[in-house]
Motif scaffolding. Structure first.
Motif, PDB file in Angstrom:
ATOM      1  N   VAL A   1     -79.428  -9.159 -62.795  1.00  0.00           N
ATOM      2  CA  VAL A   1     -80.324  -8.597 -61.166  1.00  0.00           C
ATOM      3  C   VAL A   1     -80.341  -6.574 -61.823  1.00  0.00           C
ATOM      4  O   VAL A   1     -81.033  -5.874 -61.659  1.00  0.00           O
ATOM      5  CB  VAL A   1     -79.406  -8.944 -60.286  1.00  0.00           C
TER       6      VAL A   1
ATOM      7  N   HIS B   1     -78.543  -4.987 -59.727  1.00  0.00           N
ATOM      8  CA  HIS B   1     -78.008  -3.973 -58.495  1.00  0.00           C
ATOM      9  C   HIS B   1     -76.690  -4.216 -58.868  1.00  0.00           C
ATOM     10  O   HIS B   1     -75.777  -3.211 -57.556  1.00  0.00           O
ATOM     11  CB  HIS B   1     -78.191  -5.452 -56.935  1.00  0.00           C
TER      12      HIS B   1
ATOM     13  N   SER C   1     -83.597 -12.188 -61.434  1.00  0.00           N
ATOM     14  CA  SER C   1     -82.170 -12.115 -61.854  1.00  0.00           C
ATOM     15  C   SER C   1     -82.631 -13.469 -62.940  1.00  0.00           C
ATOM     16  O   SER C   1     -83.206 -13.308 -63.282  1.00  0.00           O
ATOM     17  CB  SER C   1     -81.649 -12.708 -60.938  1.00  0.00           C
TER      18      SER C   1
ATOM     19  N   ALA D   1     -76.806 -15.688 -59.621  1.00  0.00           N
ATOM     20  CA  ALA D   1     -78.521 -15.854 -60.611  1.00  0.00           C
ATOM     21  C   ALA D   1     -78.490 -16.739 -61.497  1.00  0.00           C
ATOM     22  O   ALA D   1     -79.238 -17.123 -62.271  1.00  0.00           O
ATOM     23  CB  ALA D   1     -78.089 -14.108 -61.151  1.00  0.00           C
TER      24      ALA D   1
ATOM     25  N   ASN E   1     -68.023 -14.617 -57.295  1.00  0.00           N
ATOM     26  CA  ASN E   1     -68.171 -13.975 -55.500  1.00  0.00           C
ATOM     27  C   ASN E   1     -68.452 -15.570 -54.921  1.00  0.00           C
ATOM     28  O   ASN E   1     -68.207 -15.501 -53.822  1.00  0.00           O
ATOM     29  CB  ASN E   1     -68.091 -12.980 -55.357  1.00  0.00           C
TER      30      ASN E   1
ATOM     31  N   ALA F   1     -82.846 -18.730 -51.936  1.00  0.00           N
ATOM     32  CA  ALA F   1     -81.832 -18.243 -52.129  1.00  0.00           C
ATOM     33  C   ALA F   1     -82.067 -16.401 -51.025  1.00  0.00           C
ATOM     34  O   ALA F   1     -81.176 -15.548 -51.697  1.00  0.00           O
ATOM     35  CB  ALA F   1     -81.692 -17.332 -53.544  1.00  0.00           C
TER      36      ALA F   1
ATOM     37  N   ILE G   1     -81.534 -19.085 -56.836  1.00  0.00           N
ATOM     38  CA  ILE G   1     -82.810 -18.149 -57.241  1.00  0.00           C
ATOM     39  C   ILE G   1     -83.555 -19.626 -58.010  1.00  0.00           C
ATOM     40  O   ILE G   1     -83.461 -19.894 -59.616  1.00  0.00           O
ATOM     41  CB  ILE G   1     -82.202 -17.547 -57.836  1.00  0.00           C
TER      42      ILE G   1
HETATM   43  C1  LIG Z   1     -85.823 -13.966 -59.830  1.00  0.00           C
HETATM   44  C2  LIG Z   1     -85.187 -13.324 -58.382  1.00  0.00           C
HETATM   45  N1  LIG Z   1     -85.378 -13.625 -57.209  1.00  0.00           N
HETATM   46  C3  LIG Z   1     -84.535 -13.292 -56.135  1.00  0.00           C
HETATM   47  C4  LIG Z   1     -84.022 -12.348 -56.082  1.00  0.00           C
HETATM   48  C5  LIG Z   1     -83.280 -11.211 -55.048  1.00  0.00           C
HETATM   49  N2  LIG Z   1     -82.250 -11.114 -55.916  1.00  0.00           N
HETATM   50  C6  LIG Z   1     -80.976 -10.232 -55.581  1.00  0.00           C
HETATM   51  S1  LIG Z   1     -79.376 -10.310 -55.772  1.00  0.00           S
HETATM   52  C7  LIG Z   1     -79.609 -11.759 -55.232  1.00  0.00           C
HETATM   53  C8  LIG Z   1     -78.465 -12.823 -55.546  1.00  0.00           C
HETATM   54  C9  LIG Z   1     -77.509 -12.679 -56.812  1.00  0.00           C
HETATM   55  O1  LIG Z   1     -76.027 -13.156 -56.655  1.00  0.00           O
HETATM   56  P1  LIG Z   1     -74.912 -13.950 -57.928  1.00  0.00           P
HETATM   57  O2  LIG Z   1     -75.440 -13.132 -58.934  1.00  0.00           O
HETATM   58  O3  LIG Z   1     -74.021 -14.146 -57.604  1.00  0.00           O
HETATM   59  O4  LIG Z   1     -74.666 -11.775 -57.140  1.00  0.00           O
HETATM   60  P2  LIG Z   1     -74.002 -11.026 -56.136  1.00  0.00           P
HETATM   61  O5  LIG Z   1     -74.809 -10.011 -55.997  1.00  0.00           O
HETATM   62  O6  LIG Z   1     -73.228 -12.149 -56.184  1.00  0.00           O
HETATM   63  O7  LIG Z   1     -72.635  -9.881 -56.629  1.00  0.00           O
HETATM   64  C10 LIG Z   1     -80.741 -12.333 -54.884  1.00  0.00           C
HETATM   65  C11 LIG Z   1     -80.947 -13.713 -54.180  1.00  0.00           C
HETATM   66  C12 LIG Z   1     -83.871 -11.651 -57.960  1.00  0.00           C
HETATM   67  N3  LIG Z   1     -83.030 -10.835 -57.846  1.00  0.00           N
HETATM   68  N4  LIG Z   1     -84.472 -12.097 -58.617  1.00  0.00           N
END
Ligand SMILES: Cc1ncc(C[n+]2csc(CCOP(=O)(O)OP(=O)(O)O)c2C)c(N)n1
Length: 625
Positions: free
Chosen positions: A72, A74, A117, A148, A175, A342, A365
């Protein structure tokens, strides 16, 4: 206050710090993140959760020689800080500033540009294989969240990696949260693993037990230590990752630097694929975010004391309007069900999920699964409304084509965040959906100009009994009822103003800009026709041809890439009918990945606002275009 952070310019600087000093640095980084993200907005909670992990990774591994891949992406802010970008955090997610996701042009330490993700294990395995073929020596480390991990491609990759012998380190950052609470069987499995004793405690217990064996105990433990798989100490049976062929290490407290460094050093020496399961707290160290990790997942500028966002819009967003209207439809029609991948809150389905728990499905997701799942529901008589952001629906192209459209079933795609989305940038702009849907048989595609049209389109789609996609933008829902309040023939084009000089066909969000331009042009004594092109497919050919009879100069504007969009359809129609005297100019996003910045700034930069429209109109009328 920032004794250690000030000196941190590159990962190598961590070498000089003791673990205790690194813990102090972790606190400074948290304060820094809260301060900066409160000003710019961004993904706060996920980053607060990976402060120790990022420090441990950059201490144990030698980036960029060792490859660190963020799923991701982020959660890469701490990585950005460690790799020398702290000073640029004032510009985070701003036009021309640093991105909220890894960017190769920003740093040699950003080796993979994520945003969507669940791809990290695949990419990591590819890199590991290339390394082996090239006979090189470095580690490939992948960080993937438990959210993810619910994406199908992550399992495809684990399945493949478990079967290969290549060294690959997968860090599972668990988490317990996706954006909302994580869901599904794997999530339950992780919970079972978490509640087992920690990796370190297990190892200590085993050591004590073995040492009790008279005489041989010491040497046995020593031999075990030397054995590659001697570090699998958990007593839980049937760990899915082990079954897939990974060495499983964990669970580890992801906020304990000492433990993290210890286990990562061990992972480095495992041959074959290894999965390190770490347990972290989303929002760690900032009470507001710990309490409401979902609200602080991605947040606009906020007051760091209270946690309240600064600019609370009083207008409802399109997502809100969608969620409210869907509840009304579900009251009226027992066949209505809602699906999210999600993004319960982001798509406006939170209230729906509480009111209709049996008719609400968060599939994780898993956008591809969501579409095929919706097909099954529709084949058995339900009317699924599938709310997915435009950019993430890209994942489901084949399922939309082969399941929904081929079977011609009433699945309604509620395509949120269609068009440019702003600060999340390249990986998140929803500017391709018209192009990737436009050629699919049996599909109707609609785009509302305002909130009332969105409501009318949702009702229309429910009654259509065929596949239907409704695309609507990010942000406050417009009210253009003063321009037109005809919602009856929602599947027909709508003429908003009539003029003889030129005609603009405007799609969705661009209708307001085109209308505003038409009003400004009146001051120049230029009268144009503005058409609300609310049905994109099937093309309202008869109506378009009728309008083209009285207009030789035509502009099409859409919040989509120009290639394959509504403008392409109009162009093809003109060509098909040999209307050689028509001068068509297409406005939309150019054939490139659009950078991050606010929507207004990007509109301005690319001429996608009323000023840009006016300029084009004037140039066309002056024969300069
Ligand atoms: C294919 C896709 N679908 C939806 C998203 C939106 N999205 C971004 S972060 C996230 C949650 C990710 O959870 P995790 O991997 O556990 O990371 P955390 O934020 O909990 O650290 C989602 C649904 C994305 N980035 N990519």
């Amino acid at each position: 206050m920032t004794k250690y952070l000030n000196k941190l310019k590159s990962p190598g600087d961590l070498e000089t710090l003791s673990e205790q000093e690194m813990e102090l640095l972790a606190s400074e980084i948290r304060e820094f993140l809260i301060d900066k993200v409160s000003q710019t907005g961004g993904h706060l909670a996920s980053n607060l959760g990976v402060v120790e992990l990022s420090l441990a990774l950059h201490s144990v591994f030698d980036s960029p020689k060792d490859r660190i891949i963020w799923d991701v992406g982020h959660q890469s802010y701490v990585h950005k800080i460690i790799t020398g970008r702290a000073e640029k955090f004032e510009t985070l997610r701003q036009l021309e500033g640093i991105s909220g996701f890894p960017k190769r042009e920003e740093s040699i330490h950003d080796i993979y540009e994520s945003g969507h993700s669940s791809t990290s294990v695949s990419v990591g395995l590819g890199m590991a294989k290339a390394r082996d073929i090239n006979d090189e020596d470095y580690s490939v480390v992948v960080v993937i969240g438990d959210g993810a991990l619910t994406g199908g491609i992550a399992f495809e990759a684990l399945n493949n990696a478990g079967h290969c012998t290549s060294n690959l380190i997968v860090i599972l950052n668990d988490n317990e949260m996706s954006i909302s609470q994580n869901i599904g069987g794997i999530s339950r499995h992780l919970n079972r693993l978490r509640t087992a004793s920690s990796y370190r405690k297990m190892k200590d217990k085993l050591k004590k037990a073995i040492y009790k064996i008279p005489k041989a105990g010491g040497p046995i433990f020593f031999t075990l230590e030397k054995m590659r798989d001697a570090i699998k100490y958990t007593l839980v049976d049937g760990i899915i990752f082990e079954e897939l062929g990974f060495t499983y290490l964990g669970p580890v407290d992801g906020h304990n630097l000492h433990e993290l460094i210890y286990v990562l050093n061990n992972a480095k020496n495992v041959s074959g694929p290894v999965l390190v399961h770490i347990h972290t707290k989303k929002g760690k160290g900032y009470l507001n975010a710990e309490k409401e990790p979902d609200r602080f997942h991605g947040i606009g500028p906020f007051d760091s004391e209270t946690g309240e966002v600064h600019s609370k819009s009083i207008n409802k967003t399109y997502s809100h309007i969608f969620g409210e209207k869907l509840m009304q439809l579900a009251e009226e029609n027992p066949k209505v069900v809602a699906i999210t991948a999600a993004m319960e809150d982001g798509t406006g389905l939170k209230e729906f999920s509480k009111r209709f728990p049996d008719k609400f499905f968060d599939v994780g997701i898993a956008e591809q699964h969501a579409v095929s799942f919706a097909t099954g529901l529709a084949l058995n008589g339900m009317i699924p409304f599938l709310a997915i952001y435009s950019t993430f629906l890209q994942r489901s192209y084949d399922q939309i084509m082969m399941d929904v459209c081929l079977h011609n079933v009433p699945v309604i795609f509620c395509i949120d965040r269609a068009g440019i989305v702003g600060e999340d940038g390249e990986t998140h702009h929803g500017i391709f959906d018209i192009s990737y849907l436009n050629h699919l048989p049996n599909l109707t595609i609609l785009a509302p100009k305002d909130k009332y049209e969105l409501e009318a389109m949702l009702t229309f789609a429910m009654d259509l009994n065929k596949p239907c996609a409704i695309r609507y933008p990010r942000g406050s829902a417009m009210d253009l009822s003063h321009i037109s309040n005809n919602y009856k023939d929602i599947n027909k084009l709508e003429i908003l103003t009539k003029g003889e000089d030129l005609c603009i066909f405007a799609v969705g969000r661009m209708v307001k800009a085109a209308f505003d331009a038409s009003q400004l042009l009146k001051e120049h004594k230029i009268n144009i026709t503005v058409v609300n092109a609310r049905i994109i497919k099937p093309l309202d050919e008869a109506a378009i041809l009728e309008i083209l009879k009285s207009h030789k100069k035509v502009i099409v504007i859409e919040d989509n890439t120009k290639i394959g969009g509504f403008g392409s359809s109009v162009s093809a129609l003109i060509h098909k009918n040999s209307l050689n005297d028509i001068h068509l100019y297409q406005m939309g996003w150019p054939d490139k990945y659009i950078e991050h910045g606010s929507i207004a700034e990007l509109d301005r930069r690319y001429g996608m606002d009323e000023k840009g429209i006016m300029k084009n109109v004037l140039e066309m009328l002056n024969g300069r275009k």
